[in-house]
Each structure stands twice: as C-alpha cells, then as structure tokens.
Design a protein around this motif. Sequence first.
Motif: not given
Length: 80
Positions: A30-35, A37-38, A65
């Motif tokens: 989930a942190t990879w996806v957020a990164a 997306q950022a 993503a």
Amino acid sequence: MDELTTVATASERYLASQAAADTDKEALFATWVAAVQAGQTPEQIAQHCTFTAAYVRRIVRERGAPPLPRGPKSRKQAAE
C-alpha cells in the motif's frame, strides 16, 4: 503426547506469525502504491527496499496504479 502439544503450539505460533507477515506485506505494498500515486517511480522505490523495480511495478499495477507513460524518461527522472 507431550511432543504433539509442542507441535500444536509451534503450529499456532507459525500461523500467527504468518498472518502478521501477510498484514505487513500488504501494508508495504500500500505504501508503494501511495508513493507511485505521489509521483515516485518504481525505480526510486526499489532503491529504498530490497525488491527490484520490476517487482514493485508489477505489484503497484496489480493494485490499480496506472502505468507510467512510455517513451524517454523526463530530464527530472533521468537525473535522479
């Protein structure tokens, strides 16, 4: 019978640690996806963990993503 109790206890510990590891893995993804997306690239993410950029790319795509556009890298990405 004592050995079977030991086996049952070890199995319970294993299953509990496996469940915790699965939870941690999903949190990592989930942190990879957020990164991504950022605006971070899979290559940038891979530099900060023990996984390859190809694996990071596959995981984030599986979780929705969008893929990066094809073509030459921007100057900003090439410089990093």
